[in-house]
Scaffold this motif. Sequence first.
Motif, PDB file in Angstrom:
ATOM      1  N   GLU A 109       0.831  -1.208   0.000  1.00  0.00           N
ATOM      2  CA  GLU A 109       0.000   0.000   0.000  1.00  0.00           C
ATOM      3  C   GLU A 109       0.862   1.253   0.000  1.00  0.00           C
ATOM      4  O   GLU A 109       0.597   2.207  -0.753  1.00  0.00           O
ATOM      5  CB  GLU A 109      -0.925   0.015   1.218  1.00  0.00           C
ATOM      6  N   MET A 110       1.905   1.252   0.827  1.00  0.00           N
ATOM      7  CA  MET A 110       2.762   2.430   0.915  1.00  0.00           C
ATOM      8  C   MET A 110       3.468   2.692  -0.411  1.00  0.00           C
ATOM      9  O   MET A 110       3.574   3.843  -0.856  1.00  0.00           O
ATOM     10  CB  MET A 110       3.786   2.254   2.034  1.00  0.00           C
ATOM     11  N   ASN A 111       3.946   1.648  -1.052  1.00  0.00           N
ATOM     12  CA  ASN A 111       4.602   1.834  -2.349  1.00  0.00           C
ATOM     13  C   ASN A 111       3.642   2.417  -3.382  1.00  0.00           C
ATOM     14  O   ASN A 111       4.000   3.315  -4.149  1.00  0.00           O
ATOM     15  CB  ASN A 111       5.173   0.500  -2.844  1.00  0.00           C
ATOM     16  N   ASN A 112       2.411   1.934  -3.385  1.00  0.00           N
ATOM     17  CA  ASN A 112       1.424   2.445  -4.341  1.00  0.00           C
ATOM     18  C   ASN A 112       1.078   3.904  -4.050  1.00  0.00           C
ATOM     19  O   ASN A 112       0.946   4.710  -4.983  1.00  0.00           O
ATOM     20  CB  ASN A 112       0.158   1.587  -4.289  1.00  0.00           C
ATOM     21  N   LEU A 113       0.931   4.259  -2.786  1.00  0.00           N
ATOM     22  CA  LEU A 113       0.606   5.642  -2.438  1.00  0.00           C
ATOM     23  C   LEU A 113       1.763   6.579  -2.779  1.00  0.00           C
ATOM     24  O   LEU A 113       1.556   7.674  -3.334  1.00  0.00           O
ATOM     25  CB  LEU A 113       0.269   5.747  -0.947  1.00  0.00           C
ATOM     26  N   LEU A 114       2.972   6.176  -2.461  1.00  0.00           N
ATOM     27  CA  LEU A 114       4.140   6.993  -2.796  1.00  0.00           C
ATOM     28  C   LEU A 114       4.250   7.182  -4.305  1.00  0.00           C
ATOM     29  O   LEU A 114       4.537   8.282  -4.797  1.00  0.00           O
ATOM     30  CB  LEU A 114       5.411   6.335  -2.254  1.00  0.00           C
ATOM     31  N   ARG A 115       3.988   6.127  -5.034  1.00  0.00           N
ATOM     32  CA  ARG A 115       4.062   6.170  -6.495  1.00  0.00           C
ATOM     33  C   ARG A 115       3.029   7.160  -7.056  1.00  0.00           C
ATOM     34  O   ARG A 115       3.346   7.994  -7.911  1.00  0.00           O
ATOM     35  CB  ARG A 115       3.828   4.762  -7.041  1.00  0.00           C
ATOM     36  N   MET A 116       1.790   7.092  -6.561  1.00  0.00           N
ATOM     37  CA  MET A 116       0.738   7.973  -7.052  1.00  0.00           C
ATOM     38  C   MET A 116       1.022   9.430  -6.697  1.00  0.00           C
ATOM     39  O   MET A 116       0.775  10.339  -7.501  1.00  0.00           O
ATOM     40  CB  MET A 116      -0.612   7.532  -6.494  1.00  0.00           C
ATOM     41  N   SER A 117       1.537   9.665  -5.503  1.00  0.00           N
ATOM     42  CA  SER A 117       1.882  11.028  -5.110  1.00  0.00           C
ATOM     43  C   SER A 117       2.947  11.596  -6.033  1.00  0.00           C
ATOM     44  O   SER A 117       2.863  12.750  -6.467  1.00  0.00           O
ATOM     45  CB  SER A 117       2.383  11.056  -3.656  1.00  0.00           C
ATOM     46  N   TYR A 118       3.939  10.777  -6.356  1.00  0.00           N
ATOM     47  CA  TYR A 118       5.014  11.245  -7.229  1.00  0.00           C
ATOM     48  C   TYR A 118       4.502  11.504  -8.645  1.00  0.00           C
ATOM     49  O   TYR A 118       4.839  12.513  -9.263  1.00  0.00           O
ATOM     50  CB  TYR A 118       6.151  10.228  -7.256  1.00  0.00           C
ATOM     51  N   TYR A 119       3.688  10.605  -9.160  1.00  0.00           N
ATOM     52  CA  TYR A 119       3.145  10.808 -10.505  1.00  0.00           C
ATOM     53  C   TYR A 119       2.343  12.106 -10.582  1.00  0.00           C
ATOM     54  O   TYR A 119       2.398  12.831 -11.577  1.00  0.00           O
ATOM     55  CB  TYR A 119       2.234   9.642 -10.895  1.00  0.00           C
ATOM     56  N   ALA A 120       1.565  12.396  -9.523  1.00  0.00           N
ATOM     57  CA  ALA A 120       0.680  13.564  -9.539  1.00  0.00           C
ATOM     58  C   ALA A 120       1.435  14.874  -9.336  1.00  0.00           C
ATOM     59  O   ALA A 120       1.021  15.912  -9.865  1.00  0.00           O
ATOM     60  CB  ALA A 120      -0.400  13.422  -8.459  1.00  0.00           C
ATOM     61  N   GLY A 121       2.542  14.834  -8.581  1.00  0.00           N
ATOM     62  CA  GLY A 121       3.260  16.078  -8.315  1.00  0.00           C
ATOM     63  C   GLY A 121       4.715  15.849  -7.983  1.00  0.00           C
ATOM     64  O   GLY A 121       5.118  15.976  -6.824  1.00  0.00           O
ATOM     65  N   PRO A 122       5.534  15.511  -8.980  1.00  0.00           N
ATOM     66  CA  PRO A 122       6.931  15.160  -8.713  1.00  0.00           C
ATOM     67  C   PRO A 122       7.760  16.282  -8.101  1.00  0.00           C
ATOM     68  O   PRO A 122       8.734  16.005  -7.404  1.00  0.00           O
ATOM     69  CB  PRO A 122       7.468  14.767 -10.092  1.00  0.00           C
ATOM     70  N   HIS A 123       7.374  17.533  -8.318  1.00  0.00           N
ATOM     71  CA  HIS A 123       8.187  18.648  -7.827  1.00  0.00           C
ATOM     72  C   HIS A 123       7.439  19.538  -6.833  1.00  0.00           C
ATOM     73  O   HIS A 123       7.889  20.640  -6.544  1.00  0.00           O
ATOM     74  CB  HIS A 123       8.675  19.495  -9.007  1.00  0.00           C
ATOM     75  N   GLU A 124       6.327  19.085  -6.326  1.00  0.00           N
ATOM     76  CA  GLU A 124       5.540  19.866  -5.374  1.00  0.00           C
ATOM     77  C   GLU A 124       6.201  19.815  -4.000  1.00  0.00           C
ATOM     78  O   GLU A 124       6.311  18.747  -3.397  1.00  0.00           O
ATOM     79  CB  GLU A 124       4.119  19.317  -5.299  1.00  0.00           C
ATOM     80  N   GLY A 125       6.639  20.975  -3.510  1.00  0.00           N
ATOM     81  CA  GLY A 125       7.459  21.027  -2.305  1.00  0.00           C
ATOM     82  C   GLY A 125       6.868  20.325  -1.105  1.00  0.00           C
ATOM     83  O   GLY A 125       7.529  19.504  -0.450  1.00  0.00           O
ATOM     84  N   SER A 126       5.619  20.634  -0.763  1.00  0.00           N
ATOM     85  CA  SER A 126       4.997  20.038   0.420  1.00  0.00           C
ATOM     86  C   SER A 126       4.863  18.532   0.271  1.00  0.00           C
ATOM     87  O   SER A 126       5.030  17.784   1.242  1.00  0.00           O
ATOM     88  CB  SER A 126       3.630  20.669   0.670  1.00  0.00           C
ATOM     89  N   SER A 127       4.585  18.082  -0.950  1.00  0.00           N
ATOM     90  CA  SER A 127       4.471  16.641  -1.185  1.00  0.00           C
ATOM     91  C   SER A 127       5.817  15.949  -1.027  1.00  0.00           C
ATOM     92  O   SER A 127       5.900  14.836  -0.496  1.00  0.00           O
ATOM     93  CB  SER A 127       3.916  16.377  -2.594  1.00  0.00           C
TER      94      SER A 127
END
Length: 210
Positions: A109-127
């Motif tokens: 689950e953690m790998n999938n969530l981290l992956r989706m967060s990165y895909y959606a905003g690879p350079h978003e500071g807070s993320s």
Amino acid sequence: YSRIVDLPMSVERDLASGQIIAEPVLSEARRRYLMSIAALPNDAELQRTYGRLELRQLNFHTDSSEQLREVLSTAAEHFRASIAAAPSQAMNWSLLTYVRSEMSAPPNEMNNLLRMSYYAGPHEGSSILLRVRSASRMWDRLDDDVKNFTKADIKEMWRYRELHPTLVDVYLDSNLETRVQIREIVIDSKVSAKKFNSLLIKALKGVQPD
């Protein structure tokens, strides 16, 4: 939105800055946001903000593991609702990633969530901050692609001076294996080694980095 227009402007400001929100103000803000969510359940911003307000209860109610689980579970529920309403917004994924890491979610689950967060905003500071904090807790269980994403996030944190204190905090909170990995990512010369070690010394002495 009429339910929340009378809230003090300090609520939004303190959420953004990380300042503690006084308990009576927090309680009223949570009440008003819940009223707004009842009227607009598919509003991503309302769901996300309520989840963040829920997490702020941890400043006051951490007396038992049951209370902690309840707060985290409720926050996760609202972050999932924010994702359902706006799946393209990286912060929704990042906040859920962080909360589920606090709940010791399983690696898949953690790998999938981290992956989706990165895909959606690879350079978003807070993320980036939320992802690195979450990933650092499970470095040896990261999928190879997610590990590469995390390395890119750490490099990004090292690139920006204002993110150095958070990177040092993550380093100090990590186990030995993860610390070694972080050093290998950020240190590529004698100059960077000296700089990183200086930041660590200041942090350990309680001195605010320059």
